[in-house]
Design a protein around this motif. Structure first.
Motif, short mmCIF file in Angstrom:
data_model
loop_
_atom_site.label_atom_id
_atom_site.label_comp_id
_atom_site.label_asym_id
_atom_site.label_seq_id
_atom_site.Cartn_x
_atom_site.Cartn_y
_atom_site.Cartn_z
N GLU A 152 -1.15 9.06 -12.14
CA GLU A 152 -2.29 8.73 -11.27
C GLU A 152 -3.47 9.61 -11.61
O GLU A 152 -3.31 10.83 -11.81
CB GLU A 152 -1.90 8.91 -9.80
N SER A 153 -4.66 9.00 -11.67
CA SER A 153 -5.87 9.80 -11.86
C SER A 153 -6.32 10.35 -10.51
O SER A 153 -6.81 11.46 -10.39
CB SER A 153 -7.01 8.96 -12.45
N ASP A 154 -6.20 9.53 -9.48
CA ASP A 154 -6.50 9.95 -8.11
C ASP A 154 -5.69 9.06 -7.18
O ASP A 154 -4.83 8.32 -7.63
CB ASP A 154 -8.01 9.84 -7.84
N ASP A 155 -5.95 9.12 -5.89
CA ASP A 155 -5.16 8.35 -4.94
C ASP A 155 -5.40 6.85 -5.00
O ASP A 155 -4.78 6.07 -4.28
CB ASP A 155 -5.43 8.84 -3.51
#
Ligand SMILES: [Mg+2]
Lengths: 472, 378
Positions: A190-193
């Motif tokens: 994941e890069s972010d949520d």
């Protein structure tokens, strides 16, 4: 005085002597208070109020209570109970009180594009949800209803047919399997949520039929699968320890695979550690022993549950039931570990898989109105479970609540559902004569953080409260 | 006629004859207009249906999920769908007017897919060869059927072969070995019954002098016998000797359907005039029992292949499930017990349940409705 006495007698004639007991350590009655005369028409609510009165339980705030009589929750009045069981009003009724249950209230839904075949969750740290679908894809969701990753289409290295199961091996690895007979492993980051990436790492070939379900054992890196050809597969998630793939089952083995289905494969291809061809009808589920990853159980439409020794790939025991089995789950159970198997005959059968067990069928859970397709054990205790059915409901069961089965039910020990969760998608819709028309449930998971998560034909992931539903 | 209720006291009670289907488990929705025909594949996993919308649909049987939908015609119904027997290949045959289409489902594994294609393609070489031979003899007439590729659009959807006869086909029935199949074209006059050899793409018309209009036909399940029903008579022919063996007279005015018990010695007949007749082939040419359960025409009858069960379906919208037990004892009569009437399909324009099929291994039956739905009863 005589008048008062006869009045008392008249009142007493309608009263019932009860004996309260409880196994809740913080809810014990003071000495000498456990026996009481109560009106015969009293019900659960009244009894709860009596016990919560100042002279009885001295709690700071009222504790809603439920009452078990002879192992079954009291639903009507005491009078009704006595009459239904042919008991005299002189009988002293023992009432076991337990903390009242909080219903599995509806919490929300995630909209899906197609029928959902299965659900898995990640909790503890990051809360993630994984859904597999008939559209040939699986999706990762965050806790705010957002899809953060979707598996690639078949032309980009994904499945070429419906995905029947997808599971987290860890927060960074996913396995998926389905009607294209393959298991695919994916690295998940994941890069972010809001954004996840899926990279195919391994394709596993070996089954000749659709893969209907799988179970994973993360620490040993093993997967077991159940196939519609009756085979049970054992697989390694590690590229280096997985055997070579059987050439005849690889895409393109059939020379004329039509152009649009031609597969761009980027991941290495491997074969099974073993395929145990052990069922004479489709296998519907395979699961690891909860405490021993060298043992697995399988359930099949051939009516059997088989115990396999995975070190030798041999069947060590076969339990034959009366009906086709469509789902399987292991339960800690009250006194010993049990297997719960969902049938096409609309019930769940609980069996003791130990060879030493004197009787294999321990209990039958009755109430579903169609095939039972999915079962999940409670994360909170060892005596409850949730099941999903083609009847469009999930039902919650408490193994402590037992009654004798009627003649029509074939006798034995029977438990009825404590709660029935309907589909929110069907609210206000007219019901047809087919139970669960348009809203069959294919997958349900009971997780401590997520609650009860279910999905199916209505293309909705439905979340219901899962904590505090049952008394301790 | 025998009043069915007068039979009941001597017979075992239905509860003692479990298992048999009692409730709808799955409803299959997707066809527009009537579903005319349906069949469960030899593995028991998939259901094929064909209907007035000109499509063949493939469904996952246990979930009711539609897997594929192939439009075979824009203006004509699919009248019959039947799977080729055997698990060595997966081939569905479907009749639309004069055409029989053969399709291989996309969901099967590559090995089976290739094996299925090979079964369909084997005859192309043979047809070319025989054509040359016959042309050389100089006595060649138009063949009774043309075997061709159906064109790119259909081939891309797995429809790989087409055979075209001269009159609209209403019935397809496969021989158990999966090489021969027969088709019935009731309006086809002398060529109403055709027997086809898939491996040779060959079509023959063996019964040119059939008295009456052919309604339906079947191969015997184990012996080289062939049964053809006209409106009032079912004739049994020896295929090797090419001669008539017997002619059954069910006493019906218009036979719609029949099925032969897997043991091969008994047969049930359904008729538009609402009769259900059980024939013991070792006894008389008249029925052993005639029953009238339905107030409307009977459309389909079918024996289960392993359970002692059979079922019929009717334009009254219901299916009737029976226990039907035969023994090897020549002196013992078959036991026939009505078990359950299955209701659920709606009657649309006086048409009810058009076709039924049993699951190959479980005591489950599927039904095709004029209401546009199919049902799995378990
Ligand atoms: Mg006999």
């Amino acid at each position: 005085m005589a008048g008062m006495e006869s009045q008392n007698l008249a009142t007493e004639a309608q009263q019932v002597r009860v004996n309260f007991t409880s196994s809740e350590p913080d809810l014990q009655l003071p000495e000498g208070k456990s026996q009481l005369l109560v009106p015969g028409d009293i019900k659960r609510y009244g009894l709860s109020r009596v016990l919560n009165s100042g002279s009885m339980l001295n709690t700071s705030s009222p504790v809603p209570l439920d009452f078990l009589v002879n192992g079954t929750f009291l639903r009507g009045s005491l009078e009704d109970y006595l009459k239904e069981n042919g008991l005299s009003f002189e009988t002293t009724v023992t009432l076991q009180y337990v903390r009242s249950l909080i219903p599995p209230v509806y919490q929300g839904s995630f909209e899906h594009d197609d029928w959902i075949t299965g659900i898995d969750v990640l909790s503890g740290g990051k809360q993630r949800l994984l859904t597999s679908s008939y559209d040939g894809l699986f999706r990762v969701w965050n806790a705010s209803n957002q899809i953060i990753a979707t598996s690639p289409s078949s032309s980009n290295g994904g499945h070429s047919a419906p995905v029947k199961a997808a599971n987290f091996l860890s927060s960074s690895q996913i396995a998926s399997a389905g009607m294209d007979r393959t298991i695919r492993l994916w690295k998940y980051t994941e890069s972010d949520d809001f954004t996840g990436q899926l990279k195919p790492t391994l394709e596993l070939y070996g089954h000749k039929g659709s893969i209907e379900s799988m179970d994973i054992h993360t620490s040993s890196g093993r997967i077991v699968t159940a196939s519609s050809d009756g085979g049970i597969g054992l697989w390694s998630t590690s590229k280096s320890s997985a055997p070579e793939a059987p050439a005849s089952l690889l895409p393109g083995a059939g020379v004329n695979v039509s152009k649009k289905r031609k597969i761009a494969s980027s991941a290495p291809q491997r074969g099974p550690l073993s395929i145990m061809q052990i069922h004479s009808s489709p296998a519907s589920a395979a699961i690891f022993h909860p405490a021993d990853s060298t043992v697995a159980y399988s359930a099949s439409e051939d009516h059997t549950i088989r115990t396999m020794d995975l070190t030798t790939s041999l069947v060590v025991s076969t339990l034959t039931t009366a009906h086709p089995l469509m789902s399987l789950c292991s339960l800690p159970g009250i006194s010993s570990a049990l297997l719960a198997a969902g049938t096409t005959a609309r019930h769940i059968t609980l069996v003791d898989p130990r060879a030493s067990a004197t009787k294999t069928s321990v209990m039958t859970l009755r109430g579903h109105k169609n095939t039972v397709t999915s079962i999940s054990a409670s994360p909170e205790n060892n005596y409850s479970l949730v099941s999903g059915s083609y009847d469009g409901t999930c039902r919650i069961w408490d193994l402590r609540s037992v009654r004798a089965g009627s003649k029509a039910e074939g006798g034995g020990s029977v438990s009825d559902a404590v709660y029935v969760i309907e589909r929110e998608s069907q609210r206000g819709k007219k019901r047809g004569d087919v139970p669960g028309r348009g809203c069959k449930v294919f997958g349900v998971v009971w997780d401590k953080q997520w609650g009860i998560v279910s999905g199916g034909e209505d293309k909705q992931v439905q979340i219901n409260r899962g904590s505090g539903l049952l008394a301790n | 006629n025998i009043d069915p209720s007068s039979l009941l006291p001597k017979l075992p009670r239905p509860e003692e004859l479990k298992p048999f289907p009692t409730v709808t488990s799955i409803e299959f929705r997707g066809h527009e207009g009537r579903v005319r025909s349906l069949a469960i594949d030899p593995t028991g996993m998939f259901l094929a249906t064909g209907g007035d919308d000109g499509t063949v649909k493939l469904w996952e049987l246990k979930s009711g999920k539609q897997m594929d939908s192939i439009k075979l015609s824009s203006d004509e119904p699919v009248d019959a769908v039947r799977w080729r027997p055997g698990k060595d290949a997966s081939i569905l045959s479907a009749a639309v007017s004069e055409d029989i289409y053969f399709l291989v489902p996309s969901y099967i594994d590559p090995e089976l897919h290739q094996a299925s294609r090979d079964v369909l393609d084997a005859g192309f070489g043979y047809a070319t060869h025989s054509q040359q031979l016959m042309t050389a003899s100089g006595a060649r007439k138009d063949p009774p059927a043309k075997w061709t590729r159906p064109g790119t659009r259909l081939e891309d959807q797995g429809v790989l072969l087409k055979a075209t006869v001269r009159s609209p086909i209403k019935v397809i029935h496969w021989h158990r070995r999966g090489d021969f199949f027969c088709t019935v074209s009731p309006s086809g006059q002398k060529s109403s019954v055709a027997i086809h050899t898939l491996s040779k793409h060959l079509t023959q018309i063996p019964f040119r002098k059939l008295p009456g209009l052919a309604q339906t036909a079947q191969f015997h399940p184990s012996r080289p016998l062939f049964f053809v029903a006209t409106q009032r008579t079912i004739r049994c022919y020896d295929l090797q000797k090419q001669e008539l063996v017997k002619a059954l007279q069910p006493g019906a005015r218009w036979i719609s359907t029949f099925d032969i018990h897997p043991g091969g010695d008994n047969l049930v007949v359904g008729s538009y005039d609402r009769r259900l007749c059980w024939h013991d082939l070792e006894l008389s040419n008249r029925p052993y029992k005639t029953m009238r359960f339905h107030p409307e025409a009977i459309r389909a009858v079918k024996f289960h292949r392993s359970f002692p069960l059979f079922a019929d379906s009717s334009d009254d919208g219901s299916l009737q499930i029976f226990h039907g037990k035969v023994t090897n004892d020549l002196m013992a009569d078959p036991t026939i017990v009505p078990l359950k009437t299955l209701k659920g399909h709606k009657v649309v324009n006086k048409l009810g349940v058009m076709d039924i099929d049993w699951h190959p291994t479980s005591p489950w039956v599927v039904s095709a409705g004029a209401d546009g739905t199919c049902r799995l009863w378990t």
